[in-house]
Design a protein around this motif. Structure first.
Motif, mmCIF file in Angstrom:
data_model
loop_
_atom_site.group_PDB
_atom_site.id
_atom_site.type_symbol
_atom_site.label_atom_id
_atom_site.label_comp_id
_atom_site.label_asym_id
_atom_site.label_seq_id
_atom_site.Cartn_x
_atom_site.Cartn_y
_atom_site.Cartn_z
ATOM 1 N N VAL A 165 -54.383 -22.294 -44.116
ATOM 2 C CA VAL A 165 -55.691 -22.964 -44.102
ATOM 3 C C VAL A 165 -55.999 -23.555 -45.476
ATOM 4 O O VAL A 165 -55.888 -22.874 -46.500
ATOM 5 C CB VAL A 165 -56.820 -21.973 -43.705
ATOM 6 C CG1 VAL A 165 -58.192 -22.607 -43.924
ATOM 7 C CG2 VAL A 165 -56.668 -21.552 -42.254
ATOM 8 N N THR A 166 -56.364 -24.839 -45.482
ATOM 9 C CA THR A 166 -56.730 -25.478 -46.747
ATOM 10 C C THR A 166 -58.236 -25.724 -46.818
ATOM 11 O O THR A 166 -58.797 -25.887 -47.888
ATOM 12 C CB THR A 166 -56.012 -26.842 -46.901
ATOM 13 O OG1 THR A 166 -56.169 -27.564 -45.676
ATOM 14 C CG2 THR A 166 -54.538 -26.650 -47.202
ATOM 15 N N ASP A 167 -58.909 -25.740 -45.644
ATOM 16 C CA ASP A 167 -60.344 -26.045 -45.625
ATOM 17 C C ASP A 167 -61.171 -24.778 -45.852
ATOM 18 O O ASP A 167 -61.699 -24.184 -44.940
ATOM 19 C CB ASP A 167 -60.710 -26.710 -44.289
ATOM 20 C CG ASP A 167 -62.161 -27.194 -44.267
ATOM 21 O OD1 ASP A 167 -62.819 -27.122 -45.321
ATOM 22 O OD2 ASP A 167 -62.621 -27.637 -43.199
ATOM 23 N N GLU A 177 -54.017 -22.345 -40.064
ATOM 24 C CA GLU A 177 -54.907 -23.325 -39.447
ATOM 25 C C GLU A 177 -54.554 -23.571 -37.985
ATOM 26 O O GLU A 177 -53.455 -24.041 -37.676
ATOM 27 C CB GLU A 177 -54.805 -24.627 -40.235
ATOM 28 C CG GLU A 177 -55.936 -25.578 -39.959
ATOM 29 C CD GLU A 177 -55.965 -26.719 -40.977
ATOM 30 O OE1 GLU A 177 -55.636 -26.495 -42.159
ATOM 31 O OE2 GLU A 177 -56.300 -27.827 -40.569
ATOM 32 N N ARG A 235 -61.007 -23.423 -39.917
ATOM 33 C CA ARG A 235 -61.514 -23.492 -41.289
ATOM 34 C C ARG A 235 -62.155 -22.148 -41.610
ATOM 35 O O ARG A 235 -62.323 -21.305 -40.730
ATOM 36 C CB ARG A 235 -62.544 -24.611 -41.437
ATOM 37 C CG ARG A 235 -63.728 -24.381 -40.544
ATOM 38 C CD ARG A 235 -64.875 -25.346 -40.756
ATOM 39 N NE ARG A 235 -66.007 -24.839 -40.007
ATOM 40 C CZ ARG A 235 -66.769 -25.574 -39.208
ATOM 41 N NH1 ARG A 235 -66.521 -26.846 -39.047
ATOM 42 N NH2 ARG A 235 -67.779 -25.029 -38.576
ATOM 43 N N CYS A 236 -62.526 -21.966 -42.879
ATOM 44 C CA CYS A 236 -63.060 -20.648 -43.256
ATOM 45 C C CYS A 236 -63.956 -20.783 -44.476
ATOM 46 O O CYS A 236 -63.715 -21.605 -45.363
ATOM 47 C CB CYS A 236 -61.881 -19.723 -43.556
ATOM 48 S SG CYS A 236 -62.373 -18.020 -43.827
ATOM 49 N N HIS A 282 -64.472 -23.747 -47.232
ATOM 50 C CA HIS A 282 -65.722 -24.389 -47.631
ATOM 51 C C HIS A 282 -66.668 -23.371 -48.269
ATOM 52 O O HIS A 282 -66.475 -22.171 -48.117
ATOM 53 C CB HIS A 282 -66.375 -25.072 -46.418
ATOM 54 C CG HIS A 282 -66.679 -24.130 -45.290
ATOM 55 N ND1 HIS A 282 -67.780 -23.301 -45.304
ATOM 56 C CD2 HIS A 282 -66.015 -23.869 -44.137
ATOM 57 C CE1 HIS A 282 -67.782 -22.588 -44.204
ATOM 58 N NE2 HIS A 282 -66.722 -22.903 -43.470
#
Lengths: 120, 280
Positions: free
Chosen positions: A107-109, A86, A68-69, A111
């Motif tokens: 990557v979809t996460d 990811e 995540r990033c 935050h």
């Protein structure tokens, strides 16, 4: 092409935090060699993701494998034309192989960042 | 006299205490420093309201002038600047506007712009001048708004200045109590309340401020917060009962001491206690 992976101090496991990872593993797909570099942002009071992104960009990585990033890191990496994929599980080698085989997804996460409030 | 009202968590009764102590004074200034969720104005319903925008400085980079030397990024200890493709890139949400990057830039490619982060609203409610700090949604830090209010608090001429603090014991609370002559800690009668009380108790000790406790929501029987005060020799300034009528009036945004004489007496008594304790 160079791939960067955030890695724990044991030099084995992928670290879940991009900004505050102790090390990055930089793997060169042309020479098939890799090395570890320190992440100076590990203990930064703030803006760790931004500083870590700078380190990865300066290491000439084009790909980052991470679970995540944070959004500031993602913004800096995007500006540096670095793509985020990811990672799955902890193994560096397996993830690099999975990426090369086209098995990892983008990557979809992304935050809003933990900003000193934990997150591990 | 400048009184700051604190508690370790929200919903303990900071606003109830600060609003009503201001209301029973002859003349008072009330400052709502709980800038993330100010609610004192809901009770005071101030008139003649004027608003002032609070801005912070944010660096901007002219990419045509930037030579990619990294002096700005190296200088910034908050890592708010990255240098990508030989051009500086600013991340405003982590910037603590110090102006340093502008100073160290040899190419004069960085200049400061102003960004609004919230406002300060001022008005009058009978004997009380009411000032509320209001942080815009999504903003990271209310400290610049509190600092702007602090300048006014320092200059306030009223005999009584009430500072309604944000909950907890973080930076915004520390900023809010800097100029206070005395700190009132509001506590609930539960074990959890004791934990929260301990947080602000440690903070006021660290700041060397004189302090006392107002016990809120008091029921018959054991009060862990009261026991804590006795064990630590903390002066108890007053007790507010767990009272349905008070609760109803307060949740209808009435100032209880303005509508019912018994509450007027209750808060006048607390104010008297505070004055005596602060004079010591």
């Amino acid at each position: 092409m160079r791939i960067a992976v955030p890695v724990e101090e044991n030099e084995k496991d992928i670290c879940p935090s991009f900004g505050r990872t102790p090390l990055f593993y930089i793997y060169d797909t042309d020479t098939k060699e890799g090395h570890f570099i320190d992440n100076d942002a590990m203990n930064a009071p703030g803006g760790a993701g931004i500083k870590a992104a700078q380190t990865v960009i300066d290491a000439k990585a084009e790909i980052v494998l991470v679970p995540r990033c944070g959004e500031n890191a993602a913004k800096a990496l995007e500006a540096g034309n670095v793509k985020l994929y990811e990672s799955v599980g902890l193994s560096i080698e397996e993830n690099i192989q999975a990426f090369l085989d086209g098995k990892l997804s983008v990557v979809t996460d992304i935050h809003p960042g933990f900003h000193g409030h934990g997150g591990h | 006299m400048k009184l700051a009202v604190l508690s370790g968590k929200g919903g303990t009764g900071k606003t109830l205490v600060s609003v009503n102590l201001a209301a029973v004074a002859e003349q008072a200034a009330y400052y709502d420093c709980d800038v993330e969720e100010p609610n004192g104005h809901l009770f005071f319903k101030p008139e003649q309201v004027t608003e002032k925008t609070v801005v912070v400085k944010t660096p901007e980079v002219d990419p045509d002038d930037c030579i990619g030397c990294r002096k700005c990024a190296d200088f910034c200890k908050f890592n708010a600047i990255a240098v990508i493709n030989d051009k500086a890139m600013v991340f405003p949400d982590v910037c603590h506007p110090c102006g340093g990057c502008e100073l160290v830039c040899p190419a004069h490619a960085i200049f400061e712009t102003e960004r609004p982060i919230g406002k300060i609203a001022k008005g009058v409610s009978g004997n009380v001048s009411v000032t509320s700090g209001i942080l815009n949604m999504g903003e990271e830090s209310g400290v610049p708004i509190i600092r702007t209010m602090l300048k006014e608090i320092k200059a306030a001429k009223q005999d009584l200045v009430m500072i309604d603090c944000p909950p907890g014991s973080a930076c915004v609370v520390m900023e809010s109590i800097i100029d206070a002559d005395y700190c009132i800690l509001v506590a609930e009668p539960t074990i959890f309340g004791v934990h929260n009380l301990n947080m602000v108790y440690e903070l006021v000790q660290l700041f060397g401020k004189p302090y006392g406790v107002v016990l809120n929501k008091c029921l018959d029987g054991e009060n862990p917060a009261e026991q804590f005060c006795v064990e630590h020799s903390i002066p108890i300034l007053g007790r507010i009962p767990f009272d349905t009528e008070l609760g109803r009036l307060n949740s209808n945004s009435e100032i209880v001491s303005r509508v019912d004489d018994k509450y007027h007496q209750l808060f006048s008594g607390i104010l008297q206690q505070v004055k005596e304790a602060a004079a010591q």
